[in-house]
Write an enzyme that holds these catalytic residues in place. Structure first.
Site, PDB file in Angstrom:
ATOM      1  N   LYS A  54       0.841  -1.205   0.000  1.00 46.36           N
ATOM      2  CA  LYS A  54       0.000   0.000   0.000  1.00 46.36           C
ATOM      3  C   LYS A  54       0.873   1.252   0.000  1.00 46.36           C
ATOM      4  O   LYS A  54       0.592   2.217  -0.716  1.00 46.36           O
ATOM      5  CB  LYS A  54      -0.942  -0.005   1.217  1.00 46.36           C
ATOM      6  CG  LYS A  54      -2.098  -0.979   1.060  1.00 46.36           C
ATOM      7  CD  LYS A  54      -2.846  -1.225   2.349  1.00 46.36           C
ATOM      8  CE  LYS A  54      -3.867  -2.340   2.143  1.00 46.36           C
ATOM      9  NZ  LYS A  54      -4.466  -2.835   3.393  1.00 46.36           N
ATOM     10  N   GLN A  98      -4.830  -1.441   9.455  1.00 44.22           N
ATOM     11  CA  GLN A  98      -4.719  -2.783   8.873  1.00 44.22           C
ATOM     12  C   GLN A  98      -5.330  -3.808   9.819  1.00 44.22           C
ATOM     13  O   GLN A  98      -5.014  -3.854  11.003  1.00 44.22           O
ATOM     14  CB  GLN A  98      -3.235  -3.101   8.605  1.00 44.22           C
ATOM     15  CG  GLN A  98      -2.992  -4.405   7.890  1.00 44.22           C
ATOM     16  CD  GLN A  98      -3.497  -4.430   6.450  1.00 44.22           C
ATOM     17  OE1 GLN A  98      -3.587  -3.397   5.788  1.00 44.22           O
ATOM     18  NE2 GLN A  98      -3.831  -5.601   5.965  1.00 44.22           N
ATOM     19  N   ASP A 121     -11.482   2.739   3.720  1.00 44.12           N
ATOM     20  CA  ASP A 121     -11.805   1.304   3.705  1.00 44.12           C
ATOM     21  C   ASP A 121     -13.315   1.080   3.595  1.00 44.12           C
ATOM     22  O   ASP A 121     -13.755  -0.020   3.254  1.00 44.12           O
ATOM     23  CB  ASP A 121     -11.361   0.656   5.026  1.00 44.12           C
ATOM     24  CG  ASP A 121     -10.093  -0.163   4.894  1.00 44.12           C
ATOM     25  OD1 ASP A 121      -9.820  -0.670   3.790  1.00 44.12           O
ATOM     26  OD2 ASP A 121      -9.392  -0.306   5.917  1.00 44.12           O
TER      27      ASP A 121
HETATM   28  N1  GUN Z   1      -6.636  -6.645   5.856  1.00 44.07           N
HETATM   29  C1  GUN Z   1      -6.770  -7.342   4.701  1.00 44.07           C
HETATM   30  N2  GUN Z   1      -7.397  -6.590   3.774  1.00 44.07           N
HETATM   31  C2  GUN Z   1      -7.660  -5.405   4.357  1.00 44.07           C
HETATM   32  C3  GUN Z   1      -8.291  -4.204   3.900  1.00 44.07           C
HETATM   33  O1  GUN Z   1      -8.753  -4.079   2.766  1.00 44.07           O
HETATM   34  N3  GUN Z   1      -8.363  -3.203   4.805  1.00 44.07           N
HETATM   35  C4  GUN Z   1      -7.886  -3.317   6.062  1.00 44.07           C
HETATM   36  N4  GUN Z   1      -8.009  -2.274   6.874  1.00 44.07           N
HETATM   37  N5  GUN Z   1      -7.298  -4.404   6.530  1.00 44.07           N
HETATM   38  C5  GUN Z   1      -7.192  -5.439   5.663  1.00 44.07           C
END
Ligand code: GUN
Length: 297
Positions: A54, A98, A121
């Site tokens: 990311k 995350q 998100d």
């Molecule tokens: N963990 C795995 N995929 C994601 C996501 O799209 N967002 C977040 N915040 N955590 C994740």
């Protein structure tokens, strides 16, 4: 008949390029780049890989990336204090904590503390509610990525029968809402659904998000259907000690019946980060009032 492969990797690269092209004009008007803050708690290896990807994608798009790492034994109060600090920071347009969080941290309380207008998100109940009633908000990245692939492939989805397999808050439920908003007739199937093969057989669009390797078989699929496979499952490979990734759909079987299908890997997976950047760009425009053409991305 052999289905077309829906190339999510190529589509995601295109989306990232379109987002990156809009960062410069935003910077010119706002006097700063869009900013995404990512919070990682603990040392989970998969989460570390995601957060690194990311960060790299954010920087490549010309955006500001703010990374915050807390130790696995961080307290709920420490994490909430960080989220509140990011809520107040005007350079930050998007906040992503995350998941999963290490025990005993309370994910729901953390998500509820994120400013809904920075919740790129789309996990906050306010954004789930906005999606449900058709107000502008933020939609979780994976289902929005699936919708983009479907619209790119099919065009107008109106009147089509869509079956979503899985009812998670992160994929199944928002996917169903998005398809409903496109005027599909939507069925949400799940572990208690009776005669799942029969239900799936009616679908012009199948979205599989159950996390069970190759559960959806070729003879469940209506000839000509479009199949979106959200699953990423690691299973034993052909050689001892090796593993391979498979989706929730038996790919070869589905490809013999469907008109188009997403591969695993290279289908839905690459879309998630591209949509995260898209959501962050949208958040930056909304928060600053800098105009963004509705069909720009
Ligand atoms: N963990 C795995 N995929 C994601 C996501 O799209 N967002 C977040 N915040 N955590 C994740």
């Amino acid at each position: 008949m052999s289905a077309d492969i829906i190339d999510g990797k190529a589509f995601a690269a295109g989306l990232r390029g379109r987002v990156a092209a809009l960062v410069g004009p935003f910077r010119d008007q706002a006097g700063r780049a869009p900013g995404l803050a990512v919070v990682l708690v603990g040392e989970d290896p998969a989460s570390q890989v995601y957060v690194r990807s990311k960060h790299k994608a954010t920087v490549e798009a010309g955006m500001e990336s703010f990374e915050h790492r807390l130790p696995a034994d961080a307290t709920q109060d420490q994490l909430l204090a960080l989220v509140r600090q990011l809520n107040e920071d005007d350079r930050v347009d998007g906040i992503l904590v995350q998941l999963p969080l290490p025990a005993p941290l309370d994910e729901q309380q953390v998500i509820a503390t994120i400013d809904p207008d920075k919740d790129v998100d789309g996990f906050h109940v306010v954004n789930a509610g906005r999606l449900a009633v058709g107000q502008p908000g933020y939609v979780p990245c994976t289902p929005l990525g699936c919708l983009m692939l479907l619209k790119d492939r099919i065009g107008d989805l109106s009147g089509l029968n869509a079956v979503v397999i899985g009812r998670s808050n992160i994929v199944g439920k928002p996917m169903a809402q998005l398809l409903l908003a496109e005027s599909c007739t939507v069925t949400v199937a799940h572990s208690r659904t009776r005669d799942l093969p029969e239900v799936v057989k009616r679908a012009d669009i199948v979205v599989a998000a159950v996390g069970r390797p190759e559960m959806v078989r070729g003879d469940w699929i209506k000839p000509g259907a479009v199949v979106i496979d959200v699953g990423i499952n690691r299973v034993p490979g052909a050689e001892p000690g090796k593993t391979r990734l498979v989706g929730d759909v038996a790919y070869d079987e589905a490809a013999a019946v469907a008109s188009a299908v997403t591969p695993v890997p290279g289908g839905v997976g690459p879309m998630t980060i591209a949509v995260l950047l898209r959501n962050t760009l949208v958040a930056a425009h909304r928060r600053t009032g800098v105009a963004l053409a509705p069909d720009a991305i």
